[in-house]
Design a protein around this motif. Structure first.
Motif, PDB file in Angstrom:
ATOM      1  N   GLY A 162      56.689  44.911  50.397  1.00  0.00           N
ATOM      2  CA  GLY A 162      57.195  44.044  51.456  1.00  0.00           C
ATOM      3  C   GLY A 162      56.479  44.165  52.779  1.00  0.00           C
ATOM      4  N   THR A 163      55.616  45.163  52.940  1.00  0.00           N
ATOM      5  CA  THR A 163      54.899  45.307  54.205  1.00  0.00           C
ATOM      6  C   THR A 163      53.789  44.264  54.301  1.00  0.00           C
ATOM      7  OG1 THR A 163      53.425  46.961  53.229  1.00  0.00           O
ATOM      8  CG2 THR A 163      55.381  47.770  54.361  1.00  0.00           C
ATOM      9  N   PRO A 164      53.487  43.807  55.527  1.00  0.00           N
ATOM     10  CA  PRO A 164      52.484  42.744  55.680  1.00  0.00           C
ATOM     11  C   PRO A 164      51.058  43.266  55.529  1.00  0.00           C
ATOM     12  CG  PRO A 164      53.330  43.389  57.821  1.00  0.00           C
ATOM     13  CD  PRO A 164      54.139  44.144  56.811  1.00  0.00           C
ATOM     14  N   ILE A 165      50.175  42.417  55.027  1.00  0.00           N
ATOM     15  CA  ILE A 165      48.752  42.704  54.970  1.00  0.00           C
ATOM     16  C   ILE A 165      48.146  42.222  56.283  1.00  0.00           C
ATOM     17  CG2 ILE A 165      46.594  42.242  53.736  1.00  0.00           C
ATOM     18  CD1 ILE A 165      48.259  41.665  51.239  1.00  0.00           C
ATOM     19  N   LYS A 166      47.587  43.126  57.052  1.00  0.00           N
ATOM     20  CA  LYS A 166      47.113  42.767  58.392  1.00  0.00           C
ATOM     21  C   LYS A 166      45.994  41.724  58.342  1.00  0.00           C
ATOM     22  CE  LYS A 166      48.382  47.155  60.567  1.00  0.00           C
ATOM     23  NZ  LYS A 166      47.885  48.356  61.289  1.00  0.00           N
ATOM     24  N   VAL A 167      45.071  41.891  57.398  1.00  0.00           N
ATOM     25  CA  VAL A 167      43.952  40.947  57.298  1.00  0.00           C
ATOM     26  C   VAL A 167      43.873  40.472  55.842  1.00  0.00           C
ATOM     27  CG1 VAL A 167      41.497  40.546  57.680  1.00  0.00           C
ATOM     28  CG2 VAL A 167      42.730  42.203  59.116  1.00  0.00           C
ATOM     29  N   PRO A 168      44.608  39.430  55.502  1.00  0.00           N
ATOM     30  CA  PRO A 168      44.558  38.932  54.121  1.00  0.00           C
ATOM     31  C   PRO A 168      43.156  38.444  53.771  1.00  0.00           C
ATOM     32  CG  PRO A 168      46.453  38.034  55.302  1.00  0.00           C
ATOM     33  CD  PRO A 168      45.576  38.690  56.329  1.00  0.00           C
ATOM     34  N   GLY A 169      42.753  38.728  52.549  1.00  0.00           N
ATOM     35  CA  GLY A 169      41.435  38.286  52.100  1.00  0.00           C
ATOM     36  C   GLY A 169      41.500  36.938  51.407  1.00  0.00           C
ATOM     37  N   THR A 170      40.451  36.615  50.669  1.00  0.00           N
ATOM     38  CA  THR A 170      40.413  35.362  49.920  1.00  0.00           C
ATOM     39  C   THR A 170      41.492  35.377  48.842  1.00  0.00           C
ATOM     40  OG1 THR A 170      38.033  35.186  50.261  1.00  0.00           O
ATOM     41  CG2 THR A 170      38.981  33.863  48.478  1.00  0.00           C
ATOM     42  N   PRO A 171      42.326  34.358  48.767  1.00  0.00           N
ATOM     43  CA  PRO A 171      43.385  34.341  47.743  1.00  0.00           C
ATOM     44  C   PRO A 171      42.794  34.315  46.330  1.00  0.00           C
ATOM     45  CG  PRO A 171      43.802  32.688  49.434  1.00  0.00           C
ATOM     46  CD  PRO A 171      42.411  33.188  49.651  1.00  0.00           C
ATOM     47  N   PHE A 172      43.524  34.898  45.404  1.00  0.00           N
ATOM     48  CA  PHE A 172      43.105  34.896  44.009  1.00  0.00           C
ATOM     49  C   PHE A 172      43.521  33.604  43.319  1.00  0.00           C
ATOM     50  CE2 PHE A 172      43.247  39.444  44.940  1.00  0.00           C
ATOM     51  CZ  PHE A 172      42.031  39.853  44.401  1.00  0.00           C
ATOM     52  N   GLU A 173      42.635  33.099  42.476  1.00  0.00           N
ATOM     53  CA  GLU A 173      42.949  32.029  41.535  1.00  0.00           C
ATOM     54  C   GLU A 173      43.046  32.679  40.158  1.00  0.00           C
ATOM     55  OE1 GLU A 173      43.438  28.932  42.490  1.00  0.00           O
ATOM     56  OE2 GLU A 173      42.690  29.102  44.561  1.00  0.00           O
ATOM     57  N   PHE A 174      43.813  32.076  39.262  1.00  0.00           N
ATOM     58  CA  PHE A 174      43.979  32.756  37.973  1.00  0.00           C
ATOM     59  C   PHE A 174      44.287  31.790  36.840  1.00  0.00           C
ATOM     60  CE2 PHE A 174      48.040  32.746  40.185  1.00  0.00           C
ATOM     61  CZ  PHE A 174      48.937  32.300  39.220  1.00  0.00           C
ATOM     62  N   GLY A 175      43.910  32.248  35.655  1.00  0.00           N
ATOM     63  CA  GLY A 175      44.295  31.595  34.420  1.00  0.00           C
ATOM     64  C   GLY A 175      45.213  32.516  33.635  1.00  0.00           C
ATOM     65  N   VAL A 176      45.749  32.003  32.536  1.00  0.00           N
ATOM     66  CA  VAL A 176      46.679  32.770  31.707  1.00  0.00           C
ATOM     67  C   VAL A 176      46.338  32.526  30.237  1.00  0.00           C
ATOM     68  CG1 VAL A 176      48.553  32.767  33.396  1.00  0.00           C
ATOM     69  CG2 VAL A 176      48.346  30.869  31.772  1.00  0.00           C
ATOM     70  N   ALA A 177      47.023  33.257  29.372  1.00  0.00           N
ATOM     71  CA  ALA A 177      46.828  33.112  27.931  1.00  0.00           C
ATOM     72  C   ALA A 177      47.855  32.154  27.347  1.00  0.00           C
ATOM     73  CB  ALA A 177      46.949  34.470  27.255  1.00  0.00           C
ATOM     74  N   CYS A 178      47.506  31.571  26.194  1.00  0.00           N
ATOM     75  CA  CYS A 178      48.458  30.762  25.446  1.00  0.00           C
ATOM     76  C   CYS A 178      48.165  30.902  23.958  1.00  0.00           C
ATOM     77  CB  CYS A 178      48.445  29.308  25.900  1.00  0.00           C
ATOM     78  SG  CYS A 178      46.860  28.462  25.662  1.00  0.00           S
ATOM     79  N   TYR A 179      49.092  30.441  23.138  1.00  0.00           N
ATOM     80  CA  TYR A 179      49.061  30.776  21.717  1.00  0.00           C
ATOM     81  C   TYR A 179      49.355  29.548  20.864  1.00  0.00           C
ATOM     82  CZ  TYR A 179      49.345  35.285  23.943  1.00  0.00           C
ATOM     83  OH  TYR A 179      49.098  36.368  24.745  1.00  0.00           O
TER      84      TYR A 179
END
Length: 317
Positions: A162-179
């Motif tokens: 819950g603590t804040p990130i003082k200098v946020p970096g580049t946000p992550f993009e993501f994929g997931v698995a499927c079946y």
């Protein structure tokens, strides 16, 4: 550019593949040979798997047995960085719930940000060999959706506590698995699709399938996914047969069916080399059909199959 953007701007069907970090103590030579052999097909991105620690028992001098945690394939983040640095390739490391608590995962995200890696494949991962069902590690996430929640909070500038990130970096993009043949723990395909839809609603930009050998299963799965409102790219995952033992091991391990025609042809084989030829022939036809269907990418699982993938790719790319 992230994987979703790569797929949107592609010309034709993209080529991508997955590699394993080398076994502990074996060095990177074989891994780099794989990357160099597959470079001629202009891969748009490379996935790097991750594997949880295993518990082993070692006998002490006093005759007692000591339980120890061993990670046989360390280095997913380091390998991703090495591939990116050495070859300038777009890398997609796997990040998994399995074997990690929330602090472990947070440090992985920080390390990846420092390295300039912002694409992930988010997975629950396998259960420990000694467990009958999946168990979280400490306060770690139990499901991929819980890991996605942590990543989303990190992207919005908040650590897991819950603590804040003082200098946020580049946000992550993501994929997931499927079946395409449903996850082994899902009650049915409908409930499995509901989970996938939830992952997409939480921000997944694409999904990569478990390996399969019957294109009808994949095409039916995509149709059901679209009917359920899942509109992200669904990338087929392909791994050609290369060994006689896989006729029984693959269906059991990956919970997928071998089409009768493929099984009949492979069953006639007496050597791994003969099975390998059948696997290449099947893989070529399978991939050609998928390309005709307009798939955005074909993603190859390279473990033990690099020669076959090269033979297939030469005929379809």
């Amino acid at each position: 550019m992230n994987v979703t953007e790569i797929l949107q701007t592609r010309k034709g069907t993209a080529f991508s593949y997955e590699v394993l970090p080398p076994l502990k103590g074996t060095g990177t030579e074989v891994l780099f040979q794989t990357i160099e052999r597959l470079a001629e097909f202009q891969p748009r991105y490379v996935n790097i798997t991750t594997h949880r620690s295993e518990f082993v028992y070692r006998e002490l001098e006093n005759g007692l047995m000591q339980r120890q945690s061993v990670r046989r394939r360390p280095g997913t983040i380091a390998i991703a960085a090495a591939i990116k640095h050495k070859y300038g390739m777009h890398v997609v490391p796997h990040i998994v719930c399995s074997g990690n608590n929330r602090e472990d995962l947070e440090y992985m995200l920080l390390d990846l940000q420092f390295l300039g890696v912002s694409d992930l494949l988010v997975l629950r991962g396998d259960k420990a060999k000694e467990d009958s069902s999946f168990r979280a590690t400490g306060n770690g996430p139990r499901h991929a959706t819980e890991l996605i929640e942590q990543i989303n909070r990190f992207n919005h500038g908040e650590f897991y506590d819950g603590t804040p990130i003082k200098v946020p970096g580049t946000p992550f993009e993501f994929g997931v698995a499927c079946y395409p043949e449903k996850h082994e723990e899902a009650a049915n395909l409908e409930s499995d699709l509901a989970v996938l839809k939830r992952k997409v609603e939480m921000g997944a930009g694409y999904a990569v399938t478990q390996l399969f050998y019957d294109n009808r299963r994949y095409l039916d799965f995509v149709r059901h996914a679209r009917e359920a409102g899942i509109d992200v790219p669904i990338i087929p995952g392909i791994k050609p047969l290369t060994k006689l033992s896989q006729l029984t091991v693959v269906p059991k391990t990956f919970h997928c069916d071998l089409p009768e025609e493929l099984y009949a042809e492979a069953s006639k084989c007496r050597t791994d080399e003969e099975v390998k030829r059948v696997g290449v022939e099947w893989g070529v036809e399978q991939c050609r059909q998928l390309i005709r269907e307009g798939v955005p990418s074909i993603h190859f699982y390279s473990m033990g199959a690099v020669d076959s993938i090269c033979q297939i790719a030469k005929q379809i790319y």
